[in-house]
Design a protein around this motif. Structure first.
Motif, PDB file in Angstrom:
ATOM      1  N   TYR A 190      32.497  41.558  33.649  1.00 29.38           N
ATOM      2  CA  TYR A 190      32.300  42.670  34.595  1.00 29.38           C
ATOM      3  C   TYR A 190      31.862  42.151  35.962  1.00 29.38           C
ATOM      4  O   TYR A 190      32.379  42.568  36.996  1.00 29.38           O
ATOM      5  N   GLU A 191      30.888  41.226  35.969  1.00 31.14           N
ATOM      6  CA  GLU A 191      30.386  40.696  37.241  1.00 31.14           C
ATOM      7  C   GLU A 191      31.440  39.831  37.936  1.00 31.14           C
ATOM      8  O   GLU A 191      31.440  39.719  39.169  1.00 31.14           O
ATOM      9  N   ALA A 192      32.330  39.248  37.145  1.00 34.58           N
ATOM     10  CA  ALA A 192      33.399  38.443  37.743  1.00 34.58           C
ATOM     11  C   ALA A 192      34.588  39.293  38.173  1.00 34.58           C
ATOM     12  O   ALA A 192      35.562  38.763  38.715  1.00 34.58           O
ATOM     13  N   SER A 193      34.505  40.608  37.920  1.00 36.61           N
ATOM     14  CA  SER A 193      35.583  41.553  38.273  1.00 36.61           C
ATOM     15  C   SER A 193      36.906  41.180  37.615  1.00 36.61           C
ATOM     16  O   SER A 193      37.977  41.274  38.217  1.00 36.61           O
ATOM     17  N   VAL A 194      36.817  40.726  36.367  1.00 38.11           N
ATOM     18  CA  VAL A 194      38.004  40.398  35.577  1.00 38.11           C
ATOM     19  C   VAL A 194      37.959  41.237  34.303  1.00 38.11           C
ATOM     20  O   VAL A 194      36.911  41.328  33.662  1.00 38.11           O
ATOM     21  N   SER A 195      39.072  41.840  33.944  1.00 33.20           N
ATOM     22  CA  SER A 195      39.113  42.677  32.743  1.00 33.20           C
ATOM     23  C   SER A 195      38.787  41.850  31.503  1.00 33.20           C
ATOM     24  O   SER A 195      39.358  40.776  31.294  1.00 33.20           O
ATOM     25  N   SER A 196      37.855  42.356  30.704  1.00 35.14           N
ATOM     26  CA  SER A 196      37.472  41.635  29.483  1.00 35.14           C
ATOM     27  C   SER A 196      38.590  41.629  28.453  1.00 35.14           C
ATOM     28  O   SER A 196      38.575  40.829  27.521  1.00 35.14           O
ATOM     29  N   GLU A 197      39.574  42.525  28.613  1.00 38.36           N
ATOM     30  CA  GLU A 197      40.689  42.599  27.662  1.00 38.36           C
ATOM     31  C   GLU A 197      41.841  41.669  28.045  1.00 38.36           C
ATOM     32  O   GLU A 197      42.778  41.475  27.269  1.00 38.36           O
ATOM     33  N   LYS A 198      41.787  41.105  29.243  1.00 37.88           N
ATOM     34  CA  LYS A 198      42.864  40.229  29.709  1.00 37.88           C
ATOM     35  C   LYS A 198      42.875  38.946  28.868  1.00 37.88           C
ATOM     36  O   LYS A 198      41.814  38.371  28.587  1.00 37.88           O
ATOM     37  N   ALA A 238      24.702  44.669  35.036  1.00 37.72           N
ATOM     38  CA  ALA A 238      25.186  45.591  36.065  1.00 37.72           C
ATOM     39  C   ALA A 238      26.128  46.642  35.509  1.00 37.72           C
ATOM     40  O   ALA A 238      26.334  47.683  36.134  1.00 37.72           O
ATOM     41  N   MET A 239      26.712  46.402  34.335  1.00 41.36           N
ATOM     42  CA  MET A 239      27.693  47.364  33.809  1.00 41.36           C
ATOM     43  C   MET A 239      27.034  48.611  33.237  1.00 41.36           C
ATOM     44  O   MET A 239      27.710  49.583  32.928  1.00 41.36           O
ATOM     45  N   TYR A 240      25.699  48.607  33.098  1.00 41.73           N
ATOM     46  CA  TYR A 240      24.973  49.795  32.651  1.00 41.73           C
ATOM     47  C   TYR A 240      24.183  50.369  33.822  1.00 41.73           C
ATOM     48  O   TYR A 240      23.471  49.646  34.519  1.00 41.73           O
ATOM     49  N   ALA A 241      24.289  51.692  33.995  1.00 39.74           N
ATOM     50  CA  ALA A 241      23.607  52.338  35.124  1.00 39.74           C
ATOM     51  C   ALA A 241      22.174  52.726  34.759  1.00 39.74           C
ATOM     52  O   ALA A 241      21.249  52.544  35.546  1.00 39.74           O
ATOM     53  N   ASP A 242      21.979  53.257  33.553  1.00 39.52           N
ATOM     54  CA  ASP A 242      20.672  53.778  33.142  1.00 39.52           C
ATOM     55  C   ASP A 242      19.929  52.713  32.349  1.00 39.52           C
ATOM     56  O   ASP A 242      20.307  52.392  31.220  1.00 39.52           O
TER      57      ASP A 242
END
Length: 577
Positions: free
Chosen positions: A212-220, A269-273
């Protein structure tokens, strides 16, 4: 959950800061797979819990004592014999493995200074607590693993202790760009999986965060990344490992609509709360107590859920049969017209005719009417009128039954939704009472008394300071709408789906737009559509809401309303104490 190598590293740091140099004052074994140590340091006394439970391995500093069995198990007695009053001289973690090694100094029977190792392994169903001498020979373990149980490693007295390298994972704290490329970018699998299967101590959640932080899809696919993506991902991974090596931990619990979803020793960072904690032990105590609360409620409500789902399934089948029967009555008007046309033109029908053609004066079209040649025209007309009257009676009866079945289905669906939002055992009492009153559960004992109800509606405060109340079940919905709310308060509900009544107390003031949106979000979240991103909400002044006579609990009608699309995310709305 993510009791991964990074969390273990945070625990090791905390225990090193608090327990190093401390003496083992008491050793207890409250459960077959759990140890409780009381440790005295020059500053204060601590309790350390180590659990090798297959489904929930844990280690944390506890604030509570636990009762122990009258007779201590053999493993506990062995630890007392060797380690009582022993001093903790080191706490280490090999690589980023989910393992902690406590080195303890003590005096043997002859008064000589000796060292022993208590090794705690947190590896799911393979979790164990192993007691070794200074030469890594196993003295005993809380779980004995024979060669029949595991072909990889025996854990028995007399065997040599070693860490099995079954997955051939690399140490993330000692990696470089070339090794990272080989471990991750050569694998034809989703990127996040390539990260956590290539390195020890990395959980799927941390792997997802790195992507997520690298802005690369984890499914790729990991072997399909471009060069700049590979470089960026490696830098993010390296930064994360540098935080771990330097001890820059930030324990956090991450929530999803009020329920604890995940925890980590590093920021995500991928979680807001998220809720930060001062110590990893405090985090673990809080997370598992909250998680246990949600799990316990689901277990407690399982009987009620089974009753509701069985009744719903029966209701759906009944409704399906009734609707098919109703569809069969659609041809009733045709038989009435046949009878009328036979009576009108019957004098033209020859004896023994099998059909005749007549002008349908309703549609001004000619139609062919089948006849029974054994009957006279008037008898054929009576036959068609009888069929019409029978289907008419069926239509009227089925229409009423379908209305009742739909009301029953809506009622059961609303109870199922209320079970989903129940947060404590008190909430289940009212739901059980509602099922008893509806006839789905028999009250136990002759003249059984109604259980005391202590459950109360949810209470939220809008950003503009207005009180917002949410019914947890149909009884509370009726109470809120028709006894608690004033005529000029605002009422919210999910459109055409089961859900809670939401009341906003206006106090005679005009509501700001933001309060309307927050109240609508509460109605969206506390509805059957809570898993959707947005739900359509009806809202109206409370005095426009009416309850029909003999309607089921929670059922209301209104003939004028406003509507809006509302988000189901209520994480930013403040809940009152």
């Amino acid at each position: 959950m993510a009791l991964d190598g990074i969390v273990i590293a945070n625990i090791r740091q905390e225990l090193e800061q608090t327990l190093l140099g401390g003496r083992l004052y008491k050793i207890a074994q409250p459960e077959t797979d759990e140890l409780l140590f009381t440790i005295k340091t020059p500053k204060q006394q601590y309790r350390l819990v180590i659990s090798a439970n297959a489904s929930l391995p844990l280690i944390y500093l506890s604030e509570e004592n636990k009762p122990s069995p009258m007779t201590a198990p053999n493993f506990c007695m062995l630890l007392r014999k060797h380690l009582n009053n022993g001093r903790i001289i080191s706490i280490t973690q090999p690589g980023l493995e989910r393992i902690l090694d406590f080195e303890i100094e003590h005096l043997n029977d002859l008064g000589d200074l000796c060292r022993k190792h208590l090794i705690a392994e947190f590896m799911g169903k393979h979790s164990n607590i192993i007691f070794c001498d200074d030469k890594q020979n196993i003295l005993d373990s809380i779980k004995h693993i024979s060669s029949q149980t595991s072909s990889v490693r025996e854990v028995l007295p007399g065997r040599t202790y070693f860490i099995p390298q079954t997955m051939h994972k690399k140490n993330p704290l000692q990696t470089n760009d070339a090794e990272f490329a080989e471990a991750v970018f050569t694998k034809p699998m989703p990127l996040s999986k390539a990260v956590y299967t290539g390195y020890t101590g990395i959980s799927p959640a941390v792997a997802e965060e790195i992507c997520y932080e690298a802005s690369v899809s984890s499914e790729k696919p990991a072997n399909c990344l471009e060069e700049n993506e590979q470089l960026h991902l490696y830098h993010i991974f390296s930064d994360c490992m540098e935080q771990v090596k330097s001890g820059q931990f930030a324990p956090n619990i991450f929530y999803e609509n009020g329920e604890p979803k995940e925890f980590s020793a590093i920021p995500m960072a991928m979680y807001a709360d998220c809720t930060p904690f001062d110590s990893i032990s405090a985090l673990l105590r809080s997370f598992y107590s909250e998680k246990d609360k949600f799990t316990r409620i689901r277990q407690k409500s399982s009987d009620l859920r089974r009753i509701v789902s069985t009744a719903l399934e029966r209701s759906y089948k009944k409704l399906d049969i009734q609707e098919k029967q109703l569809k069969d009555t659609e041809k009733r008007e045709k038989f009435r017209v046949y009878g009328e046309l036979i009576n009108t033109y019957g004098y033209n029908i020859p004896e023994g005719a099998k059909s005749f053609t007549a002008l349908n004066y309703y549609t001004n079209e000619e139609i062919s009417i089948p006849l029974d040649p054994m009957l006279t025209p008037s008898e054929n007309a009576v036959k068609y009128f009888n069929r019409y009257n029978k289907l008419k009676r069926t239509f009227e009866a089925d229409s009423k039954l379908i209305e009742e079945t739909k009301a029953e289905t809506q009622h059961l669906e609303s109870i199922a939704t209320a079970l989903d939002i129940a947060v404590n055992e008190e909430d289940l009492v009212e739901l059980k009472e509602e099922l008893i009153q509806a006839g789905y559960i028999h009250r136990k004992g002759k003249g059984g008394k109604k259980e005391k109800v202590t459950s109360k509606p949810f209470h939220y405060i809008s950003s503009d300071g207005f009180d917002m109340y949410v019914g947890k079940n149909n009884f509370q919905n009726d109470e809120l709408t028709f006894k608690f709310a004033n005529g000029n308060d605002w009422w919210f509900h999910a459109k055409k789906m089961p859900g809670s009544h939401v009341i906003v107390r206006t106090g005679g003031k005009e509501l700001p737009d933001r309060t309307f949106e927050e109240a609508a979000s509460l109605a969206a979240y506390y509805s059957k559509g809570r898993d959707q991103d947005k739900v359509e909400i009806d809202y109206v002044i409370k005095k426009e809401v009416k309850k029909p006579a003999s309607a089921k609990p929670g059922f209301v009608v209104y003939y004028t309303n406003y509507s809006m699309m509302a988000s189901t995310d209520i994480s930013a709305i403040k809940q009152a104490d």
